[in-house]
Design a protein around this motif. Sequence first.
Motif, PDB file in Angstrom:
ATOM      1  N   SER A   1      -9.290  31.390-100.975  1.00  0.00           N
ATOM      2  CA  SER A   1      -8.424  31.356-101.041  1.00  0.00           C
ATOM      3  C   SER A   1      -7.998  31.224-102.910  1.00  0.00           C
ATOM      4  O   SER A   1      -8.806  31.264-103.684  1.00  0.00           O
ATOM      5  CB  SER A   1      -7.984  30.165-100.814  1.00  0.00           C
ATOM      6  OG  SER A   1      -8.193  29.436-101.422  1.00  0.00           O
ATOM      7  N   ILE A   2      -7.062  32.787-102.667  1.00  0.00           N
ATOM      8  CA  ILE A   2      -6.958  33.151-104.391  1.00  0.00           C
ATOM      9  C   ILE A   2      -4.996  33.159-104.407  1.00  0.00           C
ATOM     10  O   ILE A   2      -4.713  33.556-103.113  1.00  0.00           O
ATOM     11  CB  ILE A   2      -7.288  34.791-104.139  1.00  0.00           C
ATOM     12  CG1 ILE A   2      -8.783  34.815-104.115  1.00  0.00           C
ATOM     13  CG2 ILE A   2      -6.885  34.872-105.988  1.00  0.00           C
ATOM     14  CD1 ILE A   2      -9.178  35.926-104.394  1.00  0.00           C
ATOM     15  N   VAL A   3      -5.288  32.290-105.686  1.00  0.00           N
ATOM     16  CA  VAL A   3      -3.412  32.322-106.005  1.00  0.00           C
ATOM     17  C   VAL A   3      -3.149  33.437-106.928  1.00  0.00           C
ATOM     18  O   VAL A   3      -3.773  33.035-107.415  1.00  0.00           O
ATOM     19  CB  VAL A   3      -2.808  30.816-106.188  1.00  0.00           C
ATOM     20  CG1 VAL A   3      -3.695  30.350-106.619  1.00  0.00           C
ATOM     21  CG2 VAL A   3      -1.001  31.202-105.820  1.00  0.00           C
ATOM     22  N   ALA A   4      -2.751  34.077-107.212  1.00  0.00           N
ATOM     23  CA  ALA A   4      -1.799  35.097-108.362  1.00  0.00           C
ATOM     24  C   ALA A   4      -0.838  34.360-109.087  1.00  0.00           C
ATOM     25  O   ALA A   4      -0.109  34.207-108.620  1.00  0.00           O
ATOM     26  CB  ALA A   4      -1.583  36.267-108.342  1.00  0.00           C
ATOM     27  N   VAL A   5      -0.986  33.703-110.312  1.00  0.00           N
ATOM     28  CA  VAL A   5      -0.326  33.319-111.427  1.00  0.00           C
ATOM     29  C   VAL A   5       0.736  33.603-112.084  1.00  0.00           C
ATOM     30  O   VAL A   5       0.015  34.353-113.131  1.00  0.00           O
ATOM     31  CB  VAL A   5      -0.786  32.114-111.885  1.00  0.00           C
ATOM     32  CG1 VAL A   5       0.528  31.375-112.747  1.00  0.00           C
ATOM     33  CG2 VAL A   5      -1.213  30.575-110.939  1.00  0.00           C
ATOM     34  N   VAL A   6       1.978  33.850-112.266  1.00  0.00           N
ATOM     35  CA  VAL A   6       2.824  35.365-112.736  1.00  0.00           C
ATOM     36  C   VAL A   6       3.984  34.206-113.588  1.00  0.00           C
ATOM     37  O   VAL A   6       4.512  33.856-112.585  1.00  0.00           O
ATOM     38  CB  VAL A   6       3.201  36.240-111.328  1.00  0.00           C
ATOM     39  CG1 VAL A   6       4.135  36.921-112.633  1.00  0.00           C
ATOM     40  CG2 VAL A   6       2.478  36.792-111.112  1.00  0.00           C
ATOM     41  N   PRO A   7       3.553  34.180-114.919  1.00  0.00           N
ATOM     42  CA  PRO A   7       4.663  33.455-115.596  1.00  0.00           C
ATOM     43  C   PRO A   7       5.819  34.273-115.959  1.00  0.00           C
ATOM     44  O   PRO A   7       5.246  35.793-116.396  1.00  0.00           O
ATOM     45  CB  PRO A   7       4.259  32.680-116.931  1.00  0.00           C
ATOM     46  CG  PRO A   7       2.549  33.806-116.701  1.00  0.00           C
ATOM     47  CD  PRO A   7       2.632  34.101-115.637  1.00  0.00           C
TER      48      PRO A   7
END
Lengths: 241, 134
Positions: free
Chosen positions: A3-9
């Motif tokens: 499972s992959i999550v893209a973290v975008v500040p």
Amino acid sequence: MTSIVAVVPAFDEEAAIGAVVEEIRAVDPLIDVVVVDDGSTDGTADVARAAGAAVVRLPFNLGIGAAVQTGFRYALEHGYDVAVRLDGDGQHDATELPKLLIPLGRGEADVVTGSRFRGGDDAYRPPLGRRLGITWFARLVSILSGQKVTDTTSGFQALNRDAIALFARDYPSDYPEVEATVLLLKHRLRLVEVPVRMREREHGSSSITLLRSIYYAIKVTLALLVAMARRSAIPSEGSPR
Amino acid sequence: MTPVRISIAAAIGAALLLLIILELIRGRRLKERYALLWLVTGVALLVLALWRGGLNTIAGWLGVGTYPPAILFAAAIMFVIAVLLHYSTVLSRLTDDNVLLAQEVALLRARIDVLEADATPTAKNPAATARRAG
């Protein structure tokens, strides 16, 4: 299945954030996107949500380091195997994202950084002050860590669970990427750089002028030396502070 | 020798400081934890002000025997620096705690958003509708 999550500040990025989220989802719809809204005063959160991202809204502006860390804590809490960090202003090209995942998938690295100086991007010519700073930190970090690092200021990174756990607990604050590189090498996590293209900022010019570059260089150098000298890199669980 | 008037003035000042600190603690406006350093400061200054022979002796050791009150000022400045340094550590800890709290609030709110979206009865979400009806 990882499972992959893209973290975008994102801080006041309503003009760019929608495209960033959609681009990531276009690359791979199975990647979840979490936008960390760092106390924006515009519609960043709504635009991100409408584009299909989960949104974590900080109650006030904490700065880039703490915002990114919030994203890593989200990844840790929700049990993701991999977290990818991309900036909310669109300078990181999501189509380059699969390149970052390859060394992680093979188990060859704990952290993969997209480097602009591994021969991938001849077109990238930052202004003089910025270029000097980037070179200085690449040399310094290489010496401190004993590993050749070409791009310590890149925020385009993929992390496995070990690295997520480290950064969820301890992540530097103001200009975090350089210090974070030293931190992860100090913890014997394996760092691999892959060449990537990066775009020019879509909105506005980079705010880093020559004078600010010098100030930034001195400040981060000091922070680096402090990080190296710190007794424990990770504050141990429940230790009095 | 220390002029008597300086000793009196310094003693009154130190005693006043101690009274104010004690009153603040009594009124719970100052936590004991932060008051300790101030109490030490007040007591040390009071002792130096009243113990005139001691002040002269210390001044002699440090080579300012011609003007012993300098030791009073030096001691006061040292304690102020200690208190300020202590505040910086407290402030650093509060900043870290504040960041942690803000992150925690944001992460919890994101969870609540998801829960509420699930619980809102819509055509897309018949399970929630059924739960509500039941």
